[in-house]
Design a protein around this motif. Structure first.
Motif, short mmCIF file in Angstrom:
data_model
loop_
_atom_site.label_atom_id
_atom_site.label_comp_id
_atom_site.label_asym_id
_atom_site.label_seq_id
_atom_site.Cartn_x
_atom_site.Cartn_y
_atom_site.Cartn_z
N VAL A 8 0.83 -1.20 0.00
CA VAL A 8 0.00 0.00 0.00
C VAL A 8 0.87 1.25 0.00
CG1 VAL A 8 -1.83 1.19 1.30
CG2 VAL A 8 -1.59 -1.30 1.51
N LEU A 9 0.60 2.17 -0.92
CA LEU A 9 1.23 3.50 -0.86
C LEU A 9 0.21 4.48 -0.28
CD1 LEU A 9 3.26 5.80 -1.53
CD2 LEU A 9 2.22 5.89 -3.81
N ILE A 10 0.60 5.18 0.78
CA ILE A 10 -0.28 6.20 1.37
C ILE A 10 0.41 7.56 1.21
CG2 ILE A 10 -1.51 6.99 3.44
CD1 ILE A 10 -1.24 4.13 4.57
N THR A 11 -0.15 8.43 0.38
CA THR A 11 0.45 9.77 0.25
C THR A 11 0.09 10.55 1.53
OG1 THR A 11 -1.48 10.75 -0.86
CG2 THR A 11 0.19 9.71 -2.28
N GLY A 12 1.03 11.36 1.99
CA GLY A 12 0.80 12.09 3.24
C GLY A 12 0.62 11.15 4.41
N GLY A 13 1.34 10.03 4.39
CA GLY A 13 1.13 8.99 5.41
C GLY A 13 1.92 9.16 6.70
N ALA A 14 2.69 10.26 6.81
CA ALA A 14 3.51 10.42 8.03
C ALA A 14 2.73 11.02 9.20
CB ALA A 14 4.73 11.29 7.72
N THR A 15 1.57 11.62 8.91
CA THR A 15 0.82 12.31 9.97
C THR A 15 -0.68 12.02 9.85
OG1 THR A 15 0.45 14.29 8.63
CG2 THR A 15 2.48 14.26 9.94
N GLY A 16 -1.41 12.41 10.87
CA GLY A 16 -2.87 12.44 10.83
C GLY A 16 -3.55 11.16 10.38
N GLY A 18 -3.49 9.67 7.47
CA GLY A 18 -2.60 8.79 6.71
C GLY A 18 -1.76 7.91 7.63
N PHE A 19 -1.26 8.50 8.70
CA PHE A 19 -0.43 7.71 9.64
C PHE A 19 -1.30 6.68 10.39
CE2 PHE A 19 2.04 7.23 13.68
CZ PHE A 19 3.10 6.54 13.11
N ILE A 34 4.99 5.20 2.78
CA ILE A 34 4.37 6.51 2.98
C ILE A 34 5.26 7.58 2.34
CG2 ILE A 34 3.16 5.88 5.11
CD1 ILE A 34 5.35 7.34 6.70
N CYS A 35 4.63 8.66 1.89
CA CYS A 35 5.43 9.77 1.36
C CYS A 35 4.92 11.09 1.92
CB CYS A 35 5.40 9.78 -0.17
SG CYS A 35 3.83 10.34 -0.85
N GLY A 36 5.77 12.11 1.83
CA GLY A 36 5.42 13.44 2.30
C GLY A 36 6.59 14.36 2.02
N ARG A 37 6.37 15.68 2.22
CA ARG A 37 7.45 16.63 1.93
C ARG A 37 8.44 16.75 3.07
NH1 ARG A 37 3.26 21.37 0.72
NH2 ARG A 37 2.53 20.41 2.63
N ARG A 38 7.96 16.68 4.33
CA ARG A 38 8.84 16.97 5.48
C ARG A 38 9.57 15.71 5.93
NH1 ARG A 38 4.25 19.49 9.14
NH2 ARG A 38 3.17 17.86 7.97
N ALA A 39 10.91 15.72 5.71
CA ALA A 39 11.73 14.57 6.09
C ALA A 39 11.60 14.28 7.59
CB ALA A 39 13.19 14.83 5.71
N ALA A 40 11.52 15.33 8.40
CA ALA A 40 11.46 15.14 9.86
C ALA A 40 10.20 14.36 10.24
CB ALA A 40 11.47 16.49 10.57
N LYS A 41 9.09 14.64 9.58
CA LYS A 41 7.83 13.92 9.89
C LYS A 41 7.93 12.46 9.44
CE LYS A 41 5.39 17.15 11.81
NZ LYS A 41 5.01 17.05 13.22
N ILE A 204 -13.08 14.26 15.53
CA ILE A 204 -12.77 12.91 16.02
C ILE A 204 -11.27 12.63 15.82
CG2 ILE A 204 -15.10 12.10 15.53
CD1 ILE A 204 -13.98 10.67 13.05
N GLN A 205 -10.81 11.56 16.41
CA GLN A 205 -9.40 11.19 16.29
C GLN A 205 -9.15 10.46 14.95
OE1 GLN A 205 -6.91 12.18 18.42
NE2 GLN A 205 -8.69 13.41 19.04
N PRO A 206 -7.96 10.67 14.36
CA PRO A 206 -7.69 10.02 13.06
C PRO A 206 -7.79 8.49 13.12
CG PRO A 206 -5.74 11.19 13.93
CD PRO A 206 -6.89 11.58 14.79
N GLU A 207 -7.50 7.93 14.29
CA GLU A 207 -7.58 6.46 14.43
C GLU A 207 -9.00 5.95 14.18
OE1 GLU A 207 -5.91 8.45 16.52
OE2 GLU A 207 -3.87 7.74 16.06
#
Ligand SMILES: NC(=O)c1ccc[n+]([C@@H]2O[C@H](COP(=O)([O-])OP(=O)(O)OC[C@H]3O[C@@H](n4cnc5c(N)ncnc54)[C@H](OP(=O)(O)O)[C@@H]3O)[C@@H](O)[C@H]2O)c1
Length: 256
Positions: A8-16, A18-19, A34-41, A204-207
């Motif tokens: 599975v590829l999840i774009t924006g998967g480092a947060t919220g 998607g995570f 997962i992909c995203g712009r911010r390496a730290a995330k 609500i919570q992302p989970e």
């Protein structure tokens, strides 16, 4: 759809949201990129979830979208699920004209065009798999738009429409098309704008979104309204102005 043993590829998967999806997919024995712009995330996500594969990428750039597809198809040729989750939300006041519109991320490119282009890149690959899925994350605001986020709301209505056409086109192929429709979710989507305008309802919570989404996908429910969006979907057909007024009143609709 079988929600185990996929890649599975999840774009924006480092947060919220998607995570949350990444955690649940991994718990169900899937390989997750997962992909995203911010390496730290991405690094933070990898620390919490060591099994996740990270790939830095700005999906607003068409070449980076092609490279993302190339990375997945070359290194994980078994990939069979694309979750178009990455998104941005901006308040834009059209009374202030073009400068206001241009000052920030391009929501049309990130929320809509990138999802459509990634779909075009992945579908031919997915047609070779025994089963596959495109999963688009839209929003309740695609059903009833919010005055202060006009472009965001339009991109989500557009992605909803695209999901319907795509599902029709791919009918009879191994590729299923799902749409997850969340309500307000407690994430950093609007980069603190809700706090600034004093919005009490953090959502609500992302989970919870992920749990309902995965449950829906497992049952082949192609449109998955989450939480209060279930009421919004039906109610807005019966009394559109009533719901438009409710959504556009109070703290949710006060510009920063
Ligand atoms: N939160 C809500 O109330 C809500 C409600 C309905 C629907 N949704 C939808 O749910 C999805 C996920 O949002 P969220 O609420 O979980 O907020 P979030 O935590 O801010 O997640 C958005 C993700 O998208 C990534 N992203 C944004 N622009 C990108 C780009 N150009 N290239 C690559 N990645 C990019 C962000 O990472 P980087 O910034 O590091 O790139 C971030 O990880 C969005 O599509 C949103 O519209 C959210």
């Amino acid at each position: 759809m079988n929600i185990s043993n996929n890649t599975v590829l999840i774009t924006g998967g480092a947060t919220g949201i998607g995570f949350a999806l990444a955690k649940d997919f991994i718990a169900k024995n899937n390989t997750v990129i997962i992909c995203g712009r911010r390496a730290a995330k991405l690094d933070e996500a990898k620390k919490t979830l060591p099994q996740v594969i990270t790939y830095p990428c700005d999906i607003s750039d068409a070449n980076q979208r092609r490279e993302l597809f190339g990375f997945c198809a070359t290194n994980y040729p078994e990939i069979n699920v694309l979750v178009n989750n990455a998104g941005v939300q901006r308040e834009i006041n059209f009374l202030k004209g073009e400068a206001e519109y241009r000052d920030g991320d391009n929501e049309i490119t990130i929320n809509l065009e990138a999802s459509i282009h990634l779909t075009a890149l992945f579908v031919p690959h997915f047609l070779q798999r025994s089963h596959a899925a495109i999963v688009n994350v839209t929003s309740g605001l695609g059903i009833v738009p919010l005055r202060i986020t006009p472009v965001y709301s339009a991109t989500k209505a557009g992605l909803h429409s695209f999901s319907i056409s795509l599902r029709q086109q791919l009918n009879g192929t191994p590729v299923k098309v799902f749409e997850i429709i969340p309500p307000i979710v407690d994430t950093d989507l609007d980069r603190g704008a809700r706090d600034k305008r004093g919005q009490q309802d953090k959502g609500i919570q992302p989970e919870m979104v992920s749990k309902e989404a995965i449950k829906g996908m497992a049952k082949d429910t192609y449109e998955i309204p989450v939480g209060m969006v279930k009421v919004l979907r039906i109610g807005s057909r019966i009394a559109p102005n009533f719901f438009l007024n409710i959504i556009n009143k109070g703290g949710n609709a006060k510009p920063v």
